[in-house]
Enzyme design. Sequence first.
Site, short mmCIF file in Angstrom:
data_model
loop_
_atom_site.label_atom_id
_atom_site.label_comp_id
_atom_site.label_asym_id
_atom_site.label_seq_id
_atom_site.Cartn_x
_atom_site.Cartn_y
_atom_site.Cartn_z
CB ALA A 1 -0.90 -0.02 1.23
N GLY B 1 0.65 -5.07 1.16
CA GLY B 1 -0.58 -5.15 0.39
C GLY B 1 -0.38 -5.81 -0.97
C1 HXC Z 1 5.04 4.34 -1.44
C2 HXC Z 1 6.96 3.38 -2.28
C3 HXC Z 1 6.61 2.13 -1.72
C4 HXC Z 1 5.36 2.05 -1.00
C5 HXC Z 1 8.49 1.91 -2.74
N1 HXC Z 1 8.13 3.18 -2.89
N2 HXC Z 1 7.57 1.24 -2.02
N3 HXC Z 1 6.19 4.47 -2.13
N4 HXC Z 1 4.63 3.18 -0.88
N5 HXC Z 1 4.91 0.90 -0.45
C6 HXC Z 1 8.85 4.24 -3.61
C7 HXC Z 1 10.09 4.71 -2.87
O1 HXC Z 1 9.74 5.65 -1.89
C8 HXC Z 1 10.92 5.30 -3.99
O2 HXC Z 1 10.41 6.58 -4.30
C9 HXC Z 1 10.59 4.40 -5.18
O3 HXC Z 1 9.36 3.73 -4.84
C10 HXC Z 1 11.65 3.34 -5.41
O4 HXC Z 1 11.83 2.65 -4.18
P1 HXC Z 1 13.29 2.50 -3.51
O5 HXC Z 1 13.05 2.23 -2.07
O6 HXC Z 1 14.18 3.60 -3.88
O7 HXC Z 1 13.81 1.19 -4.25
P2 HXC Z 1 14.77 0.06 -3.70
O8 HXC Z 1 15.93 0.67 -2.98
O9 HXC Z 1 15.04 -0.82 -4.87
O10 HXC Z 1 13.92 -0.72 -2.61
C11 HXC Z 1 12.77 -1.44 -2.99
C12 HXC Z 1 11.94 -1.87 -1.74
C13 HXC Z 1 11.65 -0.61 -0.90
C14 HXC Z 1 12.73 -2.87 -0.91
C15 HXC Z 1 10.68 -2.51 -2.25
O11 HXC Z 1 11.11 0.42 -1.76
C16 HXC Z 1 10.67 -0.86 0.20
O12 HXC Z 1 11.01 -1.42 1.24
N6 HXC Z 1 9.42 -0.40 0.03
C17 HXC Z 1 8.40 -0.46 1.05
C18 HXC Z 1 7.89 -1.85 1.22
C19 HXC Z 1 6.82 -1.95 2.31
O13 HXC Z 1 7.10 -1.63 3.48
N7 HXC Z 1 5.60 -2.38 1.94
C20 HXC Z 1 4.50 -2.50 2.86
C21 HXC Z 1 3.70 -1.24 2.89
S1 HXC Z 1 2.44 -1.33 4.13
P3 HXC Z 1 11.41 7.82 -4.52
O14 HXC Z 1 10.48 9.00 -4.69
O15 HXC Z 1 12.32 7.87 -3.34
O16 HXC Z 1 12.15 7.47 -5.79
C22 HXC Z 1 1.21 -2.18 3.42
C23 HXC Z 1 -0.01 -2.32 4.27
C24 HXC Z 1 -1.12 -3.04 3.60
O17 HXC Z 1 1.26 -2.66 2.34
C25 HXC Z 1 -2.33 -2.95 4.45
C26 HXC Z 1 -3.59 -2.97 3.67
C27 HXC Z 1 -3.76 -1.82 2.78
#
Ligand code: HXC
Length: 258
Positions: free
Chosen positions: A65, A109
């Site tokens: 998400a 998500g």
């Molecule tokens: C918003 C996100 C995002 C997310 C990545 N991005 N995941 N933005 N929401 N979930 C954005 C980053 O901010 C970044 O933007 C760009 O995408 C590229 O990501 P990077 O982090 O620079 O890439 P990388 O170093 O390759 O790392 C990839 C990754 C990391 C390991 C996937 O992005 C990450 O850990 N993302 C979050 C994963 C996460 O925690 N997901 C769960 C979310 S909670 P910029 O602008 O900096 O380029 C959830 C709850 C669900 O899902 C509940 C029900 C709805």
Amino acid sequence: MTYNNILTEVDGKVAVIILNRPQVLNALNDELMNELGKALLGFDADDNIGCVIITGSEKAFAAGADIATMAKYGFADVYRGDFISRNWEEIKKVRKPVIAAVSGYALGGGCELAMMCDTIMAADSAKFAQPEVKLGIIPGAGGTQRLPRAVSKAKAMDLALTGRMMDAAEAERSGLVSRIFPQADLLKEVKAIAKTIADMPLLTAMMVKEAINTAYETTLSEGIHFERRLFHSCFATHDQKEGMAAFMEKRPAQFTNS
Ligand code: HXC
């Protein structure tokens, strides 16, 4: 139909929905989920479609998400707005088979969306996780319920408590993923599987889906009773007559989805 956050294409009887917010690794926001629901229900209503694939990019199925949006929310926003049931559960209304074709990250998500599909096929690059704990939230789109049913309590606890990533091989070993393909072949292979499914008699495929999904909602004896009644109803269809006649006459069946 054109959308801002997804792409759609149709290949014969197979529809493909591609999550398309590459700048944020397909982070799932409200607008994307609305569009996904609309596209899914449109293909479900389309008599020319027999199976739907949901996929993302090579790097990410969906990284979860949208954290940038969620970071602004307080309790009143999520409770009053019933975040996320309003637009995340459209996929559950789809009665035709839906396959998740996962490459790269399927996190939070994103993993939950894949688990809402009927089966998951993965590229060897796929990585699954429920990392919400690291953000101070728990999985909110079924992760604590569907993951243990898919992979066991031990593995689900391990994943959701540590937030660690599980690679494609571990996901297949654990039962989350049905098949793994080399990255470059994923979509071609999943389209071939979807075509096989789409060529089956549609009513029967829908009944298979309904019956298997019922196994997760009911007791064994009620589930078996439900299966038996659906099994009986197959004998009211043209395609049961045709399928069995074609076998007896050693010829290909001509199904009419009736
Ligand atoms: C918003 C996100 C995002 C997310 C990545 N991005 N995941 N933005 N929401 N979930 C954005 C980053 O901010 C970044 O933007 C760009 O995408 C590229 O990501 P990077 O982090 O620079 O890439 P990388 O170093 O390759 O790392 C990839 C990754 C990391 C390991 C996937 O992005 C990450 O850990 N993302 C979050 C994963 C996460 O925690 N997901 C769960 C979310 S909670 P910029 O602008 O900096 O380029 C959830 C709850 C669900 O899902 C509940 C029900 C709805």
